[in-house]
Structures are given as C-alpha cells and as structure tokens.
Scaffold this active site. Structure first.
Site, PDB file in Angstrom:
ATOM      1  N   CYS A  89      43.735 -12.215 -27.368  1.00  0.00           N
ATOM      2  CA  CYS A  89      43.236 -11.243 -28.354  1.00  0.00           C
ATOM      3  C   CYS A  89      42.816  -9.924 -27.711  1.00  0.00           C
ATOM      4  O   CYS A  89      42.257  -9.062 -28.382  1.00  0.00           O
ATOM      5  CB  CYS A  89      42.073 -11.858 -29.138  1.00  0.00           C
ATOM      6  SG  CYS A  89      42.577 -13.324 -30.068  1.00  0.00           S
ATOM      7  N   LYS A 114      33.501 -16.584 -35.787  1.00  0.00           N
ATOM      8  CA  LYS A 114      34.844 -17.140 -35.682  1.00  0.00           C
ATOM      9  C   LYS A 114      34.822 -18.159 -34.555  1.00  0.00           C
ATOM     10  O   LYS A 114      34.620 -17.817 -33.392  1.00  0.00           O
ATOM     11  CB  LYS A 114      35.874 -16.048 -35.398  1.00  0.00           C
ATOM     12  CG  LYS A 114      37.292 -16.589 -35.333  1.00  0.00           C
ATOM     13  CD  LYS A 114      38.292 -15.489 -35.076  1.00  0.00           C
ATOM     14  CE  LYS A 114      39.709 -16.030 -35.058  1.00  0.00           C
ATOM     15  NZ  LYS A 114      40.679 -14.978 -34.719  1.00  0.00           N
ATOM     16  N   ARG A 171      48.995 -20.276 -35.772  1.00  0.00           N
ATOM     17  CA  ARG A 171      49.638 -19.817 -34.530  1.00  0.00           C
ATOM     18  C   ARG A 171      51.148 -19.890 -34.637  1.00  0.00           C
ATOM     19  O   ARG A 171      51.860 -19.085 -34.059  1.00  0.00           O
ATOM     20  CB  ARG A 171      49.113 -20.614 -33.345  1.00  0.00           C
ATOM     21  CG  ARG A 171      47.690 -20.180 -33.082  1.00  0.00           C
ATOM     22  CD  ARG A 171      47.020 -20.878 -31.959  1.00  0.00           C
ATOM     23  NE  ARG A 171      45.618 -20.477 -31.965  1.00  0.00           N
ATOM     24  CZ  ARG A 171      44.629 -21.155 -31.436  1.00  0.00           C
ATOM     25  NH1 ARG A 171      44.887 -22.275 -30.814  1.00  0.00           N
ATOM     26  NH2 ARG A 171      43.407 -20.700 -31.502  1.00  0.00           N
ATOM     27  N   ARG A 211      41.128 -19.682 -26.215  1.00  0.00           N
ATOM     28  CA  ARG A 211      40.300 -18.558 -26.642  1.00  0.00           C
ATOM     29  C   ARG A 211      38.801 -18.872 -26.570  1.00  0.00           C
ATOM     30  O   ARG A 211      37.993 -18.164 -27.141  1.00  0.00           O
ATOM     31  CB  ARG A 211      40.695 -18.157 -28.068  1.00  0.00           C
ATOM     32  CG  ARG A 211      42.155 -17.693 -28.149  1.00  0.00           C
ATOM     33  CD  ARG A 211      42.429 -16.909 -29.418  1.00  0.00           C
ATOM     34  NE  ARG A 211      43.737 -16.286 -29.358  1.00  0.00           N
ATOM     35  CZ  ARG A 211      44.839 -16.774 -29.943  1.00  0.00           C
ATOM     36  NH1 ARG A 211      44.768 -17.876 -30.660  1.00  0.00           N
ATOM     37  NH2 ARG A 211      45.992 -16.154 -29.843  1.00  0.00           N
ATOM     38  N   LYS A 271      34.569 -18.462 -40.115  1.00  0.00           N
ATOM     39  CA  LYS A 271      35.921 -19.013 -40.017  1.00  0.00           C
ATOM     40  C   LYS A 271      35.933 -20.102 -38.970  1.00  0.00           C
ATOM     41  O   LYS A 271      35.460 -19.841 -37.865  1.00  0.00           O
ATOM     42  CB  LYS A 271      36.891 -17.880 -39.642  1.00  0.00           C
ATOM     43  CG  LYS A 271      38.344 -18.289 -39.511  1.00  0.00           C
ATOM     44  CD  LYS A 271      39.200 -17.095 -39.098  1.00  0.00           C
ATOM     45  CE  LYS A 271      40.670 -17.522 -39.035  1.00  0.00           C
ATOM     46  NZ  LYS A 271      41.556 -16.452 -38.640  1.00  0.00           N
ATOM     47  N   SER A 320      44.353 -22.066 -41.875  1.00  0.00           N
ATOM     48  CA  SER A 320      45.668 -22.699 -41.991  1.00  0.00           C
ATOM     49  C   SER A 320      45.611 -24.222 -41.869  1.00  0.00           C
ATOM     50  O   SER A 320      46.307 -24.932 -42.597  1.00  0.00           O
ATOM     51  CB  SER A 320      46.593 -22.128 -40.922  1.00  0.00           C
ATOM     52  OG  SER A 320      46.040 -22.332 -39.629  1.00  0.00           O
TER      53      SER A 320
HETATM   54 ZN   LIG Z   1      43.462 -12.539 -32.114  1.00  0.00          ZN
END
Ligand SMILES: [Zn+2]
Length: 323
Positions: free
Chosen positions: A130, A196, A206, A218, A249, A275
C-alpha cells in the site's frame, strides 16, 4: 413484574406487532456499493470468488452505477484495477488514470450519485504493497503519505465527492486535508479507513483488485485483529487530522469496534462488509445451506445495530432492491 404477568412474546405475536417495536432499520440511501474499474472498453470480467461482482470498463461502470443509483443507493466506492504498475505506483495519480476517467464519466452521467474513491497504492505498485518501499523492503510511511495526497488531489480534480484513504499510513488524513485545501478542494470530504484490520476476510478482494502483495503481508501497517483501544486512538487521530467520516473494516467480525467508535466519536461511522463476508454468504447460499436474502439483511441490520451510520457492501444494490 415477572412471569407470568410479564410475557415478552406478546409483542412478537404478529408481523405487524414486531414491526411496531422494531428497534433497528436501515434505508437504501445509507448503502454504498463498491465497484472495480478496468481500462479498455466493453470489458466485463467476472470475479470467481465474488459471484455477481465484475470488473467493469468505464462504459459498463457508468451503466451499472446508474442502476445502483436507481435502486436508491446514494454512493459508489470506486477501486481502480490498472493495466500497468510500477515500483512507485505512479499510475494512481495520473489525471487520465482509470479511476480519474471513471469519476468524470460517472459524475457526467449521474451528477447526484456520490462518488467516493479509494486512495491507496496497492493496485498500482509492482510489489502490491500500500506504499512505496525503502531499501529494506519496508513501506516508507512519510514518502507514501506525500504520494497519497497527490492521488487524492487527482481524484478531487476529476470530481470525486469524497476520497477514502485505505492505506493505514500515519498522518495521511492530515496531509490529504491540507493538500486538498491548498489546491482549492475544500469541499472534498475524507472518509478515513480508521480501523482497517489486517484481516483474512479480504481474500476475494485481492483477486478482484489484483492487489495481493508479492512478498510479506500488511500487518506492518494494518491493525492487529486483537486490538480495540488502538482503533480508538486511530479514530481520534483521524478526527483531529480532519476526517469527515470514520470507517471500520471488516464489519461483522468487528461489531464491538463499530459500537465503541460510535460511542467515542461524534463523526459518522461507516462499516465495510468486505469481500470475504460477501463470499461466505454467496457460497453458503449457492450450496443451499443458508437463505441468502435473510442472511444479508440480518447481517446489515446487525452492523447498523452496532452503530454504523453508513453501510458499505457488495450487496448494496441487491439489498436496496430487497428493501
Ligand atoms: Zn492498499
């Protein structure tokens, strides 16, 4: 008074009585539909792990956004899936990038539909993180923040009503706010992904956004799923830095976080049914193990009951139709 004088079942006896005393409802105009946009024209690419969701080229995206709006959904959240990627994710702030062109086309065709854009680098970097990497392969926070502000400016210029930084870098909300204001975009709102989490429920996304990191994960920037006080700190900082809306999230596994942020902040709280949450319901329904409509409406009601003001869901369009 206790039983037998008190009988709570009296108010559950009929559908009309249950409706009369229902504590939580939600409206279609509180729903946000996430959408994936690809370059080229006339492309519709199904996403295997998210049946019913497709990556769309701009012409189809505009059409679909119109249908979503007609169902009563107020806003779309746009994710770009570009063809080209590089180390620094430069495609993300290209004025003729896929998101920027999509926003212009959507606002042109449906001016009342609220356009929220995802501000991040993971779909634009060759390594899938990211942010940009330093020489040790770690995401460099401060350089990334400068690039995120550039992305937000390019989205605002294209006509985005709100920008939604999803990267979890420190200080990005403040940097984006001041940059937007300096460049004449004081009307553009910021939806901050405040809490998040580094979640296993992002798997299907993804695939959709082709954004899995090539190496590592991440957890160095997203929140540890075990923490809630840290989410409160993140939310407070985002509020102080100028966020207009805070986001949690994923949604269903984090109802306590939604409730806590609702109680500790006066900002609107958005929750993102991700998702994996979508895919689980879809898969179970496809096997005949669960009633899809009921499961979706129950989940969204639960997220609302926890305190979310805004519901971001891949089911937004369908839920609006069911309502
Ligand atoms: Zn990202």
């Amino acid at each position: 008074m206790a039983f037998p004088e008190t009988r709570l079942r009296r108010l559950r006896r009929t559908g009309a009585l249950r409706k009369l005393v229902r504590e939580t409802t939600f409206r279609s105009d509180e729903l946000v539909q996430p959408m994936f946009v690809v370059g080229g024209s006339d492309r519709r690419e199904p996403i295997a792990s998210m049946p019913g969701i497709e990556r769309l080229s701009i012409n189809h995206l505009v059409e679909e956004a119109g249908e979503v709006n007609e169902c009563g959904v107020s806003a779309v959240l746009i994710f770009g899936v570009p063809g080209d990627r590089d180390e620094g994710g430069s495609g993300a702030y290209d004025d003729d990038g896929v998101v920027q062109m999509a926003v212009r086309a959507i606002k042109d065709a449906h001016p009342d539909l609220i356009c929220i854009t995802d501000v991040c680098l993971c779909s634009y970097t060759s390594h899938g993180h990211c942010g940009v990497l330093d020489t040790d392969g770690n995401v460099d926070n401060d350089i990334t923040v400068e690039i995120l502000a550039k992305i937000a400016i390019s989205h605002a210029k294209a006509g985005a009503d709100m920008v939604a930084p999803s990267d979890m870098m420190d200080g990005r909300v403040g940097a984006i706010r001041s940059q937007l204001d300096q460049e004449g975009h004081s009307k553009t709102s910021i939806v901050a992904y405040s809490a998040k989490y580094a979640s296993a429920f992002y798997g299907p996304f993804r695939e959709a956004a082709e954004s899995a990191p090539e190496q590592g994960d991440r957890r160095g920037y997203q929140l540890d799923p075990a923490n809630i006080r840290e989410a409160v700190r993140e939310a407070k900082l985002d509020d102080e830095e100028g966020a207009d809306i805070l986001m949690v999230k994923p949604a269903l596994p984090y109802l306590d976080v939604i409730k806590t942020l609702r109680e500790t902040s006066d900002l609107p709280i958005a929750a993102y049914q991700v998702s994996g949450e979508y895919a689980m319901i879809k898969a179970a329904a496809a096997s005949g193990w669960i009633e899809e409509r009921d499961a979706v409406l129950e989940s969204l009601t639960a997220i609302r009951r926890a305190g979310a003001d805004i519901l971001i869901s891949y089911y937004a369009k369908e839920a609006a139709q069911w309502l």
